[in-house]
Design an enzyme around this catalytic site. Structure first.
Site, PDB file in Angstrom:
ATOM      1  N   ASN A   1       0.834  -1.194   0.000  1.00 31.00           N
ATOM      2  CA  ASN A   1       0.000   0.000   0.000  1.00 31.00           C
ATOM      3  C   ASN A   1       0.879   1.259   0.000  1.00 31.00           C
ATOM      4  O   ASN A   1       2.103   1.180  -0.003  1.00 31.00           O
ATOM      5  CB  ASN A   1      -0.960  -0.030   1.186  1.00 31.00           C
ATOM      6  CG  ASN A   1      -2.312   0.573   0.860  1.00 31.00           C
ATOM      7  OD1 ASN A   1      -2.394   1.627   0.226  1.00 31.00           O
ATOM      8  ND2 ASN A   1      -3.384  -0.086   1.286  1.00 31.00           N
TER       9      ASN A   1
ATOM     10  N   HIS B   1      22.187   3.211  13.231  1.00 33.46           N
ATOM     11  CA  HIS B   1      23.375   4.013  13.532  1.00 33.46           C
ATOM     12  C   HIS B   1      23.878   3.690  14.933  1.00 33.46           C
ATOM     13  O   HIS B   1      23.091   3.343  15.821  1.00 33.46           O
ATOM     14  CB  HIS B   1      23.043   5.499  13.422  1.00 33.46           C
ATOM     15  CG  HIS B   1      22.567   5.896  12.065  1.00 33.46           C
ATOM     16  ND1 HIS B   1      23.418   6.207  11.030  1.00 33.46           N
ATOM     17  CD2 HIS B   1      21.307   6.005  11.558  1.00 33.46           C
ATOM     18  CE1 HIS B   1      22.713   6.504   9.952  1.00 33.46           C
ATOM     19  NE2 HIS B   1      21.434   6.388  10.248  1.00 33.46           N
TER      20      HIS B   1
ATOM     21  N   SER C   1      -0.520  -1.284   9.266  1.00 32.98           N
ATOM     22  CA  SER C   1      -0.083   0.097   9.026  1.00 32.98           C
ATOM     23  C   SER C   1       0.949   0.578  10.052  1.00 32.98           C
ATOM     24  O   SER C   1       0.911   0.197  11.221  1.00 32.98           O
ATOM     25  CB  SER C   1      -1.287   1.040   9.099  1.00 32.98           C
ATOM     26  OG  SER C   1      -2.223   0.727   8.102  1.00 32.98           O
TER      27      SER C   1
ATOM     28  N   ARG D   1       5.991  -8.285  20.010  1.00 36.48           N
ATOM     29  CA  ARG D   1       6.067  -9.582  20.683  1.00 36.48           C
ATOM     30  C   ARG D   1       4.928 -10.480  20.202  1.00 36.48           C
ATOM     31  O   ARG D   1       3.836  -9.993  19.904  1.00 36.48           O
ATOM     32  CB  ARG D   1       5.963  -9.417  22.200  1.00 36.48           C
ATOM     33  CG  ARG D   1       7.076  -8.583  22.812  1.00 36.48           C
ATOM     34  CD  ARG D   1       6.928  -8.510  24.323  1.00 36.48           C
ATOM     35  NE  ARG D   1       7.838  -7.557  24.929  1.00 36.48           N
ATOM     36  CZ  ARG D   1       9.130  -7.770  25.152  1.00 36.48           C
ATOM     37  NH1 ARG D   1       9.653  -8.933  24.789  1.00 36.48           N
ATOM     38  NH2 ARG D   1       9.886  -6.860  25.712  1.00 36.48           N
TER      39      ARG D   1
END
Length: 200
Positions: free
Chosen positions: A88, A118, A145, A183
């Site tokens: 999407n 990083h 989403s 989880r």
């Protein structure tokens, strides 16, 4: 940078070790920035052109794929998607190394698989220093989403990742997982053949 130096940097990247922006410059020819811009601005009626651009952009692409624009990628050429893929809008691939997605993968809006992070200490972030680890998303995975998938993660066959999750570790096959950090909350069973929602 000499060929030997380039090989040394590529070896460090492959091992997940820290490398800098100047060191990664030799990879710039693999970026598909212009083609991604063209894809995102191709009218919906031009399905053939979209498909042609997608084949040029991605490292590999299967059949019957849908990738709704806009999408973004650091390279594009390090992304591999299988057959019957649906992505999407606002899918962002941070693909400094490989992102591999299997067949039948479904991805909701605003998902970010990022192969790169990083160092924590600011002294180690000079010249935009970073490290990378490949991501694998196996067949039939559904990602909700606003999910972020972090470097080095594998999501197992058939699993569902709940909206808004941050996936920082591997997720086993045929499970529902959600949260920050993500989880496993339960297994997917035959009882789910008669239900609509992941939580019921």
């Amino acid at each position: 940078m000499t060929p030997a130096q380039e090989d040394e940097v590529l070896a460090r990247i492959a091992e997940g070790l820290v490398y800098t922006e100047p060191e990664s410059a030799s990879q710039n020819s693999e970026r598909r920035t212009e083609q991604i811009f063209d894809y995102d601005h191709t009218p919906p009626r031009e399905e053939g052109r979209r498909r042609s651009l997608l084949v040029d952009i991605l490292g590999s692409v299967g059949e019957r794929t849908v990738l709704l624009p806009p999408f973004h990628a650091a390279f594009g050429s390090n992304v591999h998607i299988g057959d019957d893929f649906f992505g999407n809008v606002n899918l962002t691939f941070v693909d400094d190394v490989d992102i591999r997605m299997g067949h039948g993968v479904m991805i909701a809006p605003s998902v970010t698989p990022t192969t790169t992070g990083h160092p924590v200490h600011p002294a180690r972030r000079v010249d935009f220093a970073r490290f990378s680890g490949p991501i694998v998303i196996e067949d039939k995975v559904w990602i909700g989403s606003n999910v972020v998938v972090l470097p080095g993660v594998r999501i197992g066959y058939g699993s569902v990742i709940g909206a808004g999750s941050v996936v920082s570790r591997d997720i086993p096959s045929m499970t529902v997982a959600l949260g920050t950090p993500c989880r496993v909350v339960r297994e997917i069973t035959d009882e789910d053949l008669t239900t609509r929602l992941a939580g019921r």
